[in-house]
Motif scaffolding. Sequence first.
Motif, short mmCIF file in Angstrom:
data_model
loop_
_atom_site.label_atom_id
_atom_site.label_comp_id
_atom_site.label_asym_id
_atom_site.label_seq_id
_atom_site.Cartn_x
_atom_site.Cartn_y
_atom_site.Cartn_z
N THR A 147 0.83 -1.21 0.00
CA THR A 147 0.00 0.00 0.00
C THR A 147 0.86 1.25 0.00
O THR A 147 2.03 1.23 0.42
CB THR A 147 -0.93 0.04 1.23
OG1 THR A 147 -0.13 0.20 2.41
CG2 THR A 147 -1.75 -1.24 1.34
N GLY A 148 0.26 2.35 -0.45
CA GLY A 148 0.97 3.61 -0.45
C GLY A 148 1.35 4.06 0.95
O GLY A 148 2.46 4.56 1.18
N ALA A 149 0.45 3.87 1.90
CA ALA A 149 0.73 4.27 3.28
C ALA A 149 1.89 3.46 3.85
O ALA A 149 2.75 3.99 4.58
CB ALA A 149 -0.52 4.07 4.15
N ALA B 19 5.13 5.91 -8.28
CA ALA B 19 5.35 7.30 -7.87
C ALA B 19 6.00 7.38 -6.50
O ALA B 19 6.94 8.16 -6.28
CB ALA B 19 4.02 8.06 -7.87
N LEU B 20 5.53 6.57 -5.57
CA LEU B 20 6.09 6.59 -4.22
C LEU B 20 7.51 6.05 -4.19
O LEU B 20 8.36 6.56 -3.44
CB LEU B 20 5.21 5.78 -3.27
CG LEU B 20 3.90 6.46 -2.87
CD1 LEU B 20 2.98 5.48 -2.15
CD2 LEU B 20 4.17 7.68 -1.99
N MET B 21 7.82 5.06 -5.02
CA MET B 21 9.19 4.58 -5.09
C MET B 21 10.11 5.63 -5.68
O MET B 21 11.28 5.74 -5.31
CB MET B 21 9.25 3.29 -5.91
CG MET B 21 8.65 2.07 -5.23
SD MET B 21 9.24 1.82 -3.52
CE MET B 21 11.00 1.61 -3.80
N ALA B 22 9.59 6.45 -6.60
CA ALA B 22 10.39 7.55 -7.14
C ALA B 22 10.71 8.58 -6.05
O ALA B 22 11.84 9.07 -5.96
CB ALA B 22 9.64 8.22 -8.30
N VAL B 23 9.71 8.89 -5.22
CA VAL B 23 9.94 9.81 -4.10
C VAL B 23 10.94 9.21 -3.13
O VAL B 23 11.84 9.90 -2.63
CB VAL B 23 8.60 10.12 -3.39
CG1 VAL B 23 8.86 10.95 -2.13
CG2 VAL B 23 7.65 10.85 -4.32
N PHE B 24 10.79 7.93 -2.86
CA PHE B 24 11.73 7.23 -1.98
C PHE B 24 13.15 7.33 -2.53
O PHE B 24 14.11 7.60 -1.80
CB PHE B 24 11.31 5.77 -1.84
CG PHE B 24 12.33 4.90 -1.16
CD1 PHE B 24 12.70 5.12 0.16
CD2 PHE B 24 12.94 3.87 -1.86
CE1 PHE B 24 13.65 4.31 0.78
CE2 PHE B 24 13.88 3.05 -1.25
CZ PHE B 24 14.25 3.28 0.07
N GLY B 25 13.29 7.12 -3.85
CA GLY B 25 14.61 7.21 -4.47
C GLY B 25 15.23 8.59 -4.30
O GLY B 25 16.42 8.72 -4.01
N LEU B 26 14.42 9.63 -4.47
CA LEU B 26 14.92 11.00 -4.29
C LEU B 26 15.40 11.23 -2.86
O LEU B 26 16.44 11.85 -2.63
CB LEU B 26 13.83 12.01 -4.65
CG LEU B 26 13.51 12.16 -6.14
CD1 LEU B 26 12.28 13.03 -6.33
CD2 LEU B 26 14.71 12.75 -6.88
N PRO C 104 15.06 2.94 -6.61
CA PRO C 104 13.70 2.55 -7.04
C PRO C 104 13.69 1.61 -8.23
O PRO C 104 12.87 0.68 -8.28
CB PRO C 104 13.03 3.89 -7.37
CG PRO C 104 14.13 4.84 -7.60
CD PRO C 104 15.25 4.40 -6.70
N THR C 105 14.59 1.79 -9.20
CA THR C 105 14.61 0.88 -10.35
C THR C 105 15.05 -0.52 -9.93
O THR C 105 14.58 -1.51 -10.49
CB THR C 105 15.52 1.41 -11.47
OG1 THR C 105 16.83 1.67 -10.94
CG2 THR C 105 14.95 2.68 -12.08
N THR C 106 15.92 -0.60 -8.94
CA THR C 106 16.35 -1.91 -8.44
C THR C 106 15.18 -2.63 -7.78
O THR C 106 14.94 -3.83 -8.03
CB THR C 106 17.49 -1.76 -7.43
OG1 THR C 106 18.60 -1.12 -8.06
CG2 THR C 106 17.94 -3.11 -6.90
N VAL C 107 14.44 -1.92 -6.95
CA VAL C 107 13.30 -2.53 -6.26
C VAL C 107 12.22 -2.93 -7.25
O VAL C 107 11.66 -4.04 -7.18
CB VAL C 107 12.72 -1.56 -5.20
CG1 VAL C 107 11.42 -2.11 -4.62
CG2 VAL C 107 13.73 -1.32 -4.09
#
Length: 280
Positions: free
Chosen positions: A59-61, A132-139, A228-231
Amino acid sequence: MTQRIDDGPVTPRAGFFQRPNLGKAVLVIAAYLVFYLLVGQAVGALFGDRINKDDVLATGASVFFAFILPIGIGGLALFGFTASVGWLREVFGRQTVGGRPWMWIGPGLALTAIVAHAASTDWKSWRPEQIALMAVFGLCVGFTEELATRGLAVRMLRGADHSERFVMVVSSVLFSLMHVINLLSGMQASTVLVTVVYTFGFGVCMYLTMRVTGTLWAAILLHALTDPTTVLASGGVDKSVTQHSGGWSLVTAAATILMVVFAVVAVFLVRDDRRTTAQI
């Protein structure tokens, strides 16, 4: 009259860190890790019911509270520390140590792995909010970990007048050792060992990226794309994309191995002299 350092007045903390050495660089990294772990514990205590223990990416949360919030708070804390000691301009500005043509191999290998991860990802299996959330995580990861190691640690080691070979190796070792804390999350010791070896190679590539491009932001961007691309390519956290079959997975495995080999070679190639402009 108040003495000023770079962008702000001298504080007792700034004065202490204006006389940098290896021990103080280790202290900053260790303090960050303790702070990050404490934040993680606090977030878990407050929002643990929002985190899916069986599938954190479900989930996003769950993604937000398990990954993004702790590392985001850690990044803000490091940014605040950097500002408090007056190093924002030095850390985020143009690098004063130039690069050489062979150093482009570092960002080239990192970019190859990113492209291979993206190409091997089953994008249809991921929801838009997860991507989208994984992209934010990557940043958040890219900004925080690069600021800690290629930013603050490099600044302090250079300030102690160590050679660039020493700066590259020690900052990369500190970066790799940061990942030992994965043991606390239950990751197997063998997996942590592999991660430590890989992250040393990746750290060297990010150091060379910073030198050859002249800016920390290039390393932040590549790092932000890597996690994020790895995950997404592997299908989950702490899973190896190289376990999957396919041509792109072989490219990923080759790039990963070459990063480590190249890092060892780079130790002997990197020059100790300081230059004010990049030689590219």
